[in-house]
Design a protein around this motif. Structure first.
Motif, short mmCIF file in Angstrom:
data_model
loop_
_atom_site.label_atom_id
_atom_site.label_comp_id
_atom_site.label_asym_id
_atom_site.label_seq_id
_atom_site.Cartn_x
_atom_site.Cartn_y
_atom_site.Cartn_z
N TYR A 126 0.84 -1.20 0.00
CA TYR A 126 0.00 0.00 0.00
C TYR A 126 0.88 1.25 0.00
CZ TYR A 126 -3.59 3.29 1.62
OH TYR A 126 -4.44 4.35 1.75
N ALA A 127 1.85 1.31 0.88
CA ALA A 127 2.76 2.46 0.94
C ALA A 127 3.65 2.52 -0.29
CB ALA A 127 3.59 2.40 2.22
N TRP A 128 4.10 1.34 -0.77
CA TRP A 128 4.96 1.29 -1.95
C TRP A 128 4.28 1.93 -3.16
CZ3 TRP A 128 9.92 0.27 -2.89
CH2 TRP A 128 10.32 0.02 -4.21
N GLU A 129 3.02 1.57 -3.37
CA GLU A 129 2.28 2.11 -4.52
C GLU A 129 2.10 3.61 -4.43
OE1 GLU A 129 1.60 0.52 -7.28
OE2 GLU A 129 2.62 -1.20 -6.39
N ARG A 130 2.09 4.16 -3.26
CA ARG A 130 1.93 5.59 -3.07
C ARG A 130 3.27 6.33 -3.01
NH1 ARG A 130 -1.93 2.74 -1.94
NH2 ARG A 130 -4.07 3.39 -1.87
N GLY A 131 4.35 5.58 -2.99
CA GLY A 131 5.68 6.18 -2.93
C GLY A 131 6.10 6.75 -4.26
N ARG A 132 7.23 7.42 -4.25
CA ARG A 132 7.80 7.98 -5.47
C ARG A 132 9.27 7.57 -5.54
NH1 ARG A 132 11.02 12.16 -4.09
NH2 ARG A 132 10.61 13.22 -2.16
N PRO A 133 9.81 7.45 -6.75
CA PRO A 133 11.22 7.09 -6.85
C PRO A 133 12.11 8.03 -6.06
CG PRO A 133 10.16 7.00 -9.00
CD PRO A 133 9.17 7.63 -8.05
N ALA A 134 13.09 7.47 -5.42
CA ALA A 134 14.04 8.28 -4.62
C ALA A 134 15.04 8.96 -5.51
CB ALA A 134 14.75 7.39 -3.60
#
Length: 134
Positions: A126-134
């Motif tokens: 869930y958090a991964w899908e809402r993350g952005r590339p670093a």
């Protein structure tokens, strides 16, 4: 950051695992996010949580050029830290007002029909899908 303190060769190991076919996904709290600022304040660590996130990202840089190693930043509430290694997941719940190192670590193993492993992995996804590339 504790992983790098204890395993300075971790970026190389992650790159080797990715070259061998493993999917390496690392999700860090965005040091510029309100969630990191709030947790830092609640733990009383004076801005150091954002610095730790930046340092961890810098430590990871040698591995990030390897296909299969992906790092993202997220700004979701930091309920826990999740570390998955194949069929094992370690979860460090964040207890309000206490630094991560003062909280327990729970160990779950994937077993057909067992729910805890999948529960924490859904949270990570869930958090991964809402993350952005670093």
């Amino acid at each position: 950051m504790f992983l790098f303190d204890n395993h300075p060769d971790l970026p190389n190991l992650l790159a080797e695992k990715a070259k061998a076919g493993a999917q390496v996904r690392i999700l860090l709290g965005d040091p510029e996010s309100e969630a990191v600022r709030q947790r830092d304040e609640e733990e009383g660590i004076g801005g150091d949580l954002a610095a730790r996130a930046r340092i961890t990202r810098r430590y990871l840089e040698p591995a990030t050029t390897t296909p299969g190693v992906e790092v993202r930043l997220h700004d979701t509430i930091l309920y826990n830290s999740v570390y998955r290694f194949d069929d094992d997941v370690l979860v460090n719940p964040h207890v309000l007002g206490a630094p991560a190192g003062q909280n327990p670590v729970l160990h779950f193993r994937y077993l057909p029909g067992a729910r805890a492993f999948r529960h924490y992995m859904r949270s990570f996804d869930y958090a991964w899908e809402r993350g952005r590339p670093a």
